[in-house]
Scaffold this motif. Structure first.
Motif, mmCIF file in Angstrom:
data_model
loop_
_atom_site.group_PDB
_atom_site.id
_atom_site.type_symbol
_atom_site.label_atom_id
_atom_site.label_comp_id
_atom_site.label_asym_id
_atom_site.label_seq_id
_atom_site.Cartn_x
_atom_site.Cartn_y
_atom_site.Cartn_z
ATOM 1 N N GLN A 187 26.354 42.333 35.836
ATOM 2 C CA GLN A 187 27.080 41.779 34.697
ATOM 3 C C GLN A 187 27.893 40.554 35.125
ATOM 4 O OE1 GLN A 187 29.113 44.539 31.888
ATOM 5 N NE2 GLN A 187 30.970 43.420 32.396
ATOM 6 N N HIS B 53 32.586 34.244 35.492
ATOM 7 C CA HIS B 53 33.028 35.122 34.400
ATOM 8 C C HIS B 53 33.035 36.577 34.785
ATOM 9 C CE1 HIS B 53 32.101 31.517 32.117
ATOM 10 N NE2 HIS B 53 33.099 31.928 31.383
ATOM 11 N N GLY C 216 27.194 45.418 43.103
ATOM 12 C CA GLY C 216 26.981 46.220 44.305
ATOM 13 C C GLY C 216 25.530 46.645 44.401
ATOM 14 N N TYR D 14 34.484 48.163 51.967
ATOM 15 C CA TYR D 14 33.374 47.805 51.077
ATOM 16 C C TYR D 14 32.324 46.940 51.761
ATOM 17 C CZ TYR D 14 33.256 49.341 46.256
ATOM 18 O OH TYR D 14 33.042 50.069 45.121
ATOM 19 N N GLN E 99 39.403 32.198 31.662
ATOM 20 C CA GLN E 99 38.919 33.481 31.164
ATOM 21 C C GLN E 99 39.442 33.654 29.740
ATOM 22 O OE1 GLN E 99 36.261 35.745 32.619
ATOM 23 N NE2 GLN E 99 37.595 35.528 34.369
ATOM 24 N N PHE E 100 38.567 33.867 28.803
ATOM 25 C CA PHE E 100 38.920 34.115 27.397
ATOM 26 C C PHE E 100 39.497 32.852 26.715
ATOM 27 C CE2 PHE E 100 39.532 38.333 29.382
ATOM 28 C CZ PHE E 100 38.681 39.101 28.607
ATOM 29 N N VAL F 280 43.832 30.907 33.485
ATOM 30 C CA VAL F 280 44.566 32.171 33.493
ATOM 31 C C VAL F 280 46.051 31.980 33.799
ATOM 32 C CG1 VAL F 280 42.521 33.604 33.961
ATOM 33 C CG2 VAL F 280 43.936 32.796 35.867
ATOM 34 N N TYR G 222 48.445 32.543 30.879
ATOM 35 C CA TYR G 222 48.805 33.857 30.333
ATOM 36 C C TYR G 222 50.184 34.271 30.832
ATOM 37 C CZ TYR G 222 43.959 34.220 28.809
ATOM 38 O OH TYR G 222 42.762 33.987 28.199
ATOM 39 N N HIS H 230 37.414 37.835 42.997
ATOM 40 C CA HIS H 230 37.215 36.913 44.123
ATOM 41 C C HIS H 230 38.315 37.011 45.187
ATOM 42 C CE1 HIS H 230 34.009 35.704 41.667
ATOM 43 N NE2 HIS H 230 34.470 34.579 41.167
HETATM 44 C C1 FAD Z 1 34.371 45.526 45.044
HETATM 45 C C2 FAD Z 1 33.876 45.023 43.709
HETATM 46 C C3 FAD Z 1 32.704 45.552 43.182
HETATM 47 C C4 FAD Z 1 32.199 45.068 41.975
HETATM 48 N N1 FAD Z 1 31.018 45.574 41.502
HETATM 49 C C5 FAD Z 1 30.453 45.013 40.390
HETATM 50 C C6 FAD Z 1 29.167 45.431 39.931
HETATM 51 O O1 FAD Z 1 28.544 46.316 40.507
HETATM 52 N N2 FAD Z 1 28.631 44.816 38.851
HETATM 53 C C7 FAD Z 1 29.293 43.832 38.185
HETATM 54 O O2 FAD Z 1 28.756 43.301 37.220
HETATM 55 N N3 FAD Z 1 30.515 43.412 38.572
HETATM 56 C C8 FAD Z 1 31.121 43.980 39.671
HETATM 57 N N4 FAD Z 1 32.366 43.553 40.085
HETATM 58 C C9 FAD Z 1 33.060 42.494 39.361
HETATM 59 C C10 FAD Z 1 34.247 43.020 38.573
HETATM 60 O O3 FAD Z 1 33.793 43.729 37.478
HETATM 61 C C11 FAD Z 1 35.150 41.839 38.171
HETATM 62 O O4 FAD Z 1 35.702 41.304 39.339
HETATM 63 C C12 FAD Z 1 36.251 42.305 37.249
HETATM 64 O O5 FAD Z 1 35.722 42.536 35.992
HETATM 65 C C13 FAD Z 1 37.427 41.314 37.124
HETATM 66 O O6 FAD Z 1 36.986 40.116 36.629
HETATM 67 P P1 FAD Z 1 37.282 38.738 37.369
HETATM 68 O O7 FAD Z 1 36.964 38.903 38.770
HETATM 69 O O8 FAD Z 1 36.591 37.706 36.575
HETATM 70 O O9 FAD Z 1 38.850 38.538 37.226
HETATM 71 P P2 FAD Z 1 39.592 37.479 36.301
HETATM 72 O O10 FAD Z 1 39.440 37.900 34.886
HETATM 73 O O11 FAD Z 1 39.188 36.113 36.655
HETATM 74 O O12 FAD Z 1 41.089 37.761 36.727
HETATM 75 C C14 FAD Z 1 41.944 36.785 37.335
HETATM 76 C C15 FAD Z 1 43.346 36.971 36.799
HETATM 77 O O13 FAD Z 1 43.369 36.603 35.411
HETATM 78 C C16 FAD Z 1 44.023 37.593 34.662
HETATM 79 N N5 FAD Z 1 43.450 37.607 33.295
HETATM 80 C C17 FAD Z 1 42.150 37.506 32.942
HETATM 81 N N6 FAD Z 1 42.038 37.559 31.606
HETATM 82 C C18 FAD Z 1 43.273 37.690 31.100
HETATM 83 C C19 FAD Z 1 43.825 37.831 29.785
HETATM 84 N N7 FAD Z 1 43.048 37.803 28.724
HETATM 85 N N8 FAD Z 1 45.151 37.959 29.647
HETATM 86 C C20 FAD Z 1 45.946 37.998 30.721
HETATM 87 N N9 FAD Z 1 45.497 37.876 31.984
HETATM 88 C C21 FAD Z 1 44.180 37.731 32.176
HETATM 89 C C22 FAD Z 1 43.777 38.883 35.406
HETATM 90 O O14 FAD Z 1 44.780 39.826 35.115
HETATM 91 C C23 FAD Z 1 43.843 38.418 36.860
HETATM 92 O O15 FAD Z 1 45.177 38.409 37.278
HETATM 93 C C24 FAD Z 1 32.886 44.046 41.280
HETATM 94 C C25 FAD Z 1 34.091 43.550 41.805
HETATM 95 C C26 FAD Z 1 34.583 44.020 42.998
HETATM 96 C C27 FAD Z 1 35.858 43.445 43.535
#
Ligand code: FAD
Ligand code: FAD
Ligand code: CA
Lengths: 666, 666
Positions: free
Chosen positions: A139, A144, A179, A236, B314-315, B326, B329, B404
């Motif tokens: 996903q 994103h 993963g 991990y 994001q969003f 971000v 926010y 990340h």
């Molecule tokens: C070890 C690990 C395994 C994973 N495994 C999978 C997997 O198998 N398959 C898969 O598809 N994905 C996987 N992921 C990805 C994971 O689902 C995403 O990292 C997670 O959804 C967070 O999204 P992001 O990294 O884009 O964070 P971001 O959304 O970019 O977050 C960055 C910052 O922005 C803030 N933020 C974001 N949106 C808002 C908002 N609307 N209002 C206020 N603050 C906001 C957050 O709180 C955070 O502080 C994995 C991630 C990790 C670390």
């Protein structure tokens, strides 16, 4: 050399005032669960393939290869022993290493179950159940994560060939994080924007084959790799989180997951009549599993820190006698015992979530969607709260072990590193709390309208009482009364939510008001979720519990959980006038008294988790408390101890000592 | 592929409302400091020997060897370029890898300076300054850390041979943890119980040679090794923290450090007339350095998280436009901006501690010991507070970067892992706060006696006023008034201390009362230390500061620092009635307004740290904001990407897919 701590914990165990075996059952949930988990944990612990004590010393390739070996061996044993699904899941859990297997069973299979048609399930699940294909869940993209609707990968229907063309149009659209993707998976559920006839229908799931089943090489148009080293040594890094790019990859039309909507042969996009709310079921399921894992991770850390705190002595020696056990210091107790209580609290709220999941599924069958938004908010909030506290709690346990907690042989650094992403995946914890807050504000706004709040928000129906009630606690022991605790937590939660709602309504525009006040809203959401956990703990303690002294211990833990939260968030309770400063001080006095009651039972309470030394993976947390010689033994295994004079002596140490600066650049 | 973020931060930089170059000077402390640190950081960044981007992928031996190489190369450059001590220290700092060098210069040399006689200094420092010997600091033992008086190693004087016999009588008496000990050090300052004629004189320091200067092998009777892998990949694993056992090792009598006390040829133990308080000087020195390091570590993490929060979107996309950064926010700001403010706060309190150190030394010269206990408590508390907040803050910054942040290429996992032991070494943070609390309780008890509290406790002299004053804040902006802030923090600190002292006096025995109330005492100590930092920040802002807009920005940061603390510890302020709930809410409103003022300056405020990309070591924190392609590039370097089909395919994946379970056990 002589070791004095060997029998130390035996004495501690003798001090417990309750039936540890009965507590093991209470913790496990049932005699049956205890029996299965006990048997599976021993099976893993006794198998040399599953040993893990060199894990933190391996390079990435060696580490990864070793994990592949364990995963294959586990699958072999599961088949040889004809384990049930319950047993197999337990066995995988006790292997205790993230691997592609987790995603295959935990995300790939459930995604197909939840979103595939009966026909699709039949075809793909048959293969997946035998692991004839290995799948992952793709996903998140480089650009994103949280905002799933912003994904960029496209799946364009080509009516000429009856295929979808999966494509990564930008660098940021590369799948990134899944993963099991990097090196192992042969298939993936890929989320992509569905485009038919130039029209974007938003994000949908597709089953895509990634690698040849003959030689494992990526199929044409597919570029795959590993995204690199992550936090911690083992942690991990046993997992091949991957990156994936599509260059116009074609898949047959029937590989779109079509349970909820479909594309016809003619390229028409149609919604099916299956209710969309079905997705909630999967979400509740996944999150209850995360909450259950939180209690496991936190209890492991607490078990290590409690045992070591009873072994470790520092200061307070009188007349040349032994020094004090650090567990006897009130500061140590004040940091440790609330975490022990939290581990139990999370365990029981996790158990309740299992019930909630069954309830939700039953209602879905009966097309009763009334409790879904509440169940969704509740699980989102509990996922966020339990994972955040667990992550911080593991690190606190590490600090509670002083310097030795910093050694990998303590087990705590790895436990932390492998645990922390729980705060981010399956919904960033802050993003989730904002969802809870949105639900709370909505619930508050509907209070006047006659719509009765349900489930975990039912207390909001008593808003009038809760807005004006005053705690009638007069002495410290009054805080032992569950209704005193409940009312204070309910009043605090309602008042914070109402105050946020009122402040939002003052804004020119509710969305702007929500955004502006979002930090306060997060606090209101936390208050609501803490109330849920407190109330479920109280319910648990008020129910039937077998075993001499078990209920009494859980009562103590429940009170410690609640009163330590009250102290930590005293500002909330005072600013909303739910309690007076005097009552806050009494709660603190009571908390100290509870610590003293807990103290003699501390070791037995962590023994009740029934963890093997293998699973704990910690010299400091050894069951026998025989810490020091084993710290030594573990140290000697480090590769640096292969030679007494280090390899770099001639090249890099001697020239310094001998003032010869012809330092090589290689 | 196209990358859109490249110029993104340039636009952000254009929004800053202050002179960044002038802020760099304010951060560095002076134009001179800025110039030196700028020059040294570039020198390191441009030298290929000092590159560090593969650090997290190396095995322990490779990693360690690479560090030896860097340390030798640094020493070579320091000599070639004839760097000043200030420059050399900066250069070592920017090499950014813990190594034996830190202990040699940071502990071994100062211990000899502080505790050696003039003669001893002449002999040993001459060798140490040229690194003809390399030394470490061997105090902690397997069984004893915090309680130094409990150390078990013995140094028994043998009048026959005029020697001390250094011996490890038990397993737990093994020296354990000293950095640089395991593989590199030729000498150590060893702490051991001095025994003359059967009498134990407590713990003293001795210079002991450990390894041959010919071939580096340990001398007879000496067993040395490395204590094994620690938290993180690179992190502290570049350091050879060691274990050391003595089997009746003999050293000449003149290798006892004899500045404060000595043993005569006849075996008489004598105190010298040098005041014992001298040790305080060293302690103040070491701790001010730790506080300075806290501001560096926290500012690095904040720099990464601020920059990435401006890059990450994001969003919130409207009409297909870009999504929201971000950093916009409020929840993100509420987590991030107080940490940015804390980095500045710690920087300035660290600067003040430098002054304090000079002041203490001057007074020592003049035999004025009156301020020493206060200076000691103050530095203990500030060490504890700044390191705890920094450790938690780094992890919060990691979470602020979403998924990340979990990659090593973000730099944050390593920064955390290498930083956290600061909470434990040089005094466990809780043990230190208890020392502060003890001092506060004593100060309170002497308030009636006419003894005027000095330095950072001077405010306690106004106890009568502070016990009954009420904040006169009426609107949010009133909280911008420094005296409103100061009074609230002073009142809170005094009231918590007085309340603890009163509760202790109710106990049957003050020691028991202290122990029982120690959790509350720690909170009182924290309140006192926060007040110190707030007041030093206010003093800084009220002083002369050059540069357009610089003072205004620091004013905003100072207010954010204070008001975010007030919100976090609202329970303290309300339970002591220093402020009303309404005033607490106004503080929160003001805080939100301050976030909005800070927002456009955020990037420039982290640019002012003047960190090179090399030093930051983070793809997410890159100066140019060009994050995504570099995440990709970093991932590709992982050893797992050497082959597309992983090494374990034939052995461990194919058998699963093909349902062949002959899994090898090797
Ligand atoms: C070890 C690990 C395994 C994973 N495994 C999978 C997997 O198998 N398959 C898969 O598809 N994905 C996987 N992921 C990805 C994971 O689902 C995403 O990292 C997670 O959804 C967070 O999204 P992001 O990294 O884009 O964070 P971001 O959304 O970019 O977050 C960055 C910052 O922005 C803030 N933020 C974001 N949106 C808002 C908002 N609307 N209002 C206020 N603050 C906001 C957050 O709180 C955070 O502080 C994995 C991630 C990790 C670390
Ligand atoms: C990376 C690293 C580098 C180091 N380098 C060196 C070095 O170069 N040389 C050297 O000599 N040492 C070194 N040390 C050792 C370090 O100084 C000790 O670890 C530190 O002093 C803490 O002591 P401890 O480990 O015994 O913790 P403990 O004192 O055993 O702490 C365990 C727990 O007990 C609690 N506790 C202890 N006493 C009390 C009390 N009186 N009241 C309440 N609670 C209490 C603590 O708060 C903690 O929670 C290093 C350690 C580390 C981690
Ligand atoms: Ca490693």
């Amino acid at each position: 050399m002589e070791v004095q701590a060997v029998d130390y914990l035996a004495e501690e165990r003798g001090r417990a005032r309750f039936d540890v075996e009965a507590m093991k059952v209470a913790w496990a949930g049932s005699k049956h669960s205890l029996e299965v988990s006990d048997r599976m944990s021993r099976l893993v612990a006794s198998d040399p393939v599953f040993q893990k004590d060199t894990r933190t010393m391996l390079g990435r390739k060696e580490l990864f290869n070793n994990t592949l070996r364990k995963a294959a061996h586990a699958w072999k044993r599961i088949n040889e022993l004809r384990l049930t699904e319950e047993e197999a899941q337990m066995l995988r859990h006790f292997v205790d290493e993230p691997s592609y297997v987790d995603l295959h069973w935990g995300m790939f299979v459930p995604a197909i179950k939840g979103q595939g048609t009966d026909e699709q399930q039949k075809k793909w699940l048959t293969l997946a159940y035998k692991m004839q294909i290995i799948g992952c869940y793709a996903q998140t993209e480089l650009g994103h994560g949280s905002n799933v609707q912003g994904l960029e990968t496209t799946a364009t229907f080509d009516p000429k060939s009856d295929e979808f063309v999966i494509h990564s149009p930008t660098l940021t659209s590369s799948k990134w994080w899944p993963g099991g993707l990097g090196k192992v998976s042969t298939h993936a559920v890929v989320y992509a924007r569905l485009i038919t006839d130039g029209q974007d229908h938003g994000v949908h799931g597709f089953i895509v084959q990634l690698r040849s089943l003959d030689d494992h090489s990526p199929l044409p148009g597919i570029t795959i790799g590993d995204i690199g080293t992550k936090f911690g040594n083992g942690a991990y890094n046993t997992m091949d989180n991957g990156v994936l790019q599509f260059d116009h990859v074609r898949i047959p039309r029937d590989q779109m997951l079509m349970r909820l909507s479909k594309v016809t042969r003619e390229g028409k996009y149609l919604q099916s009549d299956v209710p969309r709310q079905l997705v909630y079921g999967t979400m509740v399921y996944v999150r209850q599993a995360i909450v259950a894992d939180a209690s496991k991770a936190l209890s492991r850390a607490v078990c290590i820190a409690v045992r070591y705190s009873a072994v470790r002595r520092q200061f307070g020696s009188q007349d040349g006698g032994p020094e004090s056990q650090v567990i006897d210091y009130k500061t140590q107790q004040n940091r440790l015992f609330p975490l022990l209580a939290s581990a139990y609290a999370f365990r029981f709220v996790g158990e309740w979530l299992k019930w909630l999941y069954a309830d939700v599924m039953q209602r879905l069958q009966a097309s009763d969607f009334s409790t879904l938004p509440e169940a969704h908010a509740c699980t989102a909030g509990l996922k966020s709260l339990t994972t955040s506290i667990t992550a911080d709690g593991i690190e606190e346990c590490r600090k509670l072990c002083g310097g030795h907690g910093y050694l990998c042989s303590s087990g705590l650094p790895e436990l932390f590193a492998v645990y922390v992403p729980s705060c981010t995946y399956e919904g960033d914890n802050i993003v989730l709390l904002l969802q809870v807050a949105r639900f709370l504000v909505k619930t508050v706004s509907q209070l006047g309208s006659g719509k009765k709040p349900v489930g975990t928000t039912a207390y909001m129906g008593r808003v009038e009482h809760l807005m004006q009630c005053r705690s009638d606690v007069r002495k410290a022991e009054d805080w032992l009364n569950p209704s005193a605790i409940l009312e204070a937590f309910e009043a605090r939660a309602v008042r914070l939510a109402v105050s946020c709602a009122q402040n939002i309504s003052k804004a020119s525009n509710p969305e702007e008001g929500f955004a502006e006040l979002s930090a306060d809203l997060v606090e209101a959401a936390v208050a609501h979720c803490q109330l849920i956990i407190v109330s479920k703990f109280i319910e648990k303690v008020q129910g039937d519990i077998d075993g001499q002294g078990v209920k009494e211990q859980l009562q103590i833990l429940c009170n410690i959980y609640a009163l330590s939260l009250l102290h930590k968030h005293l500002g909330d309770f005072l600013s909303t006038s739910c309690i007076t400063p005097k009552q806050g001080a009494l709660a603190n006095d009571q908390l100290r008294a509870l610590y003293s009651q807990l103290r003699p039972n501390a070791i037995a309470l962590v023994d009740a988790f029934n963890y093997t030394d293998h699973y704990l993976g910690s010299v400091l947390g050894r069951y026998d408390g025989n810490v020091y010689p084993h710290l030594y033994e573990a140290a000697l295994k480090d590769p640096l101890n292969d030679s007494v004079v280090p390899e770099g002596y001639e090249a890099h140490i001697k020239p310094v000592l001998k003032q010869r600066f012809r330092v090589s650049r290689l």
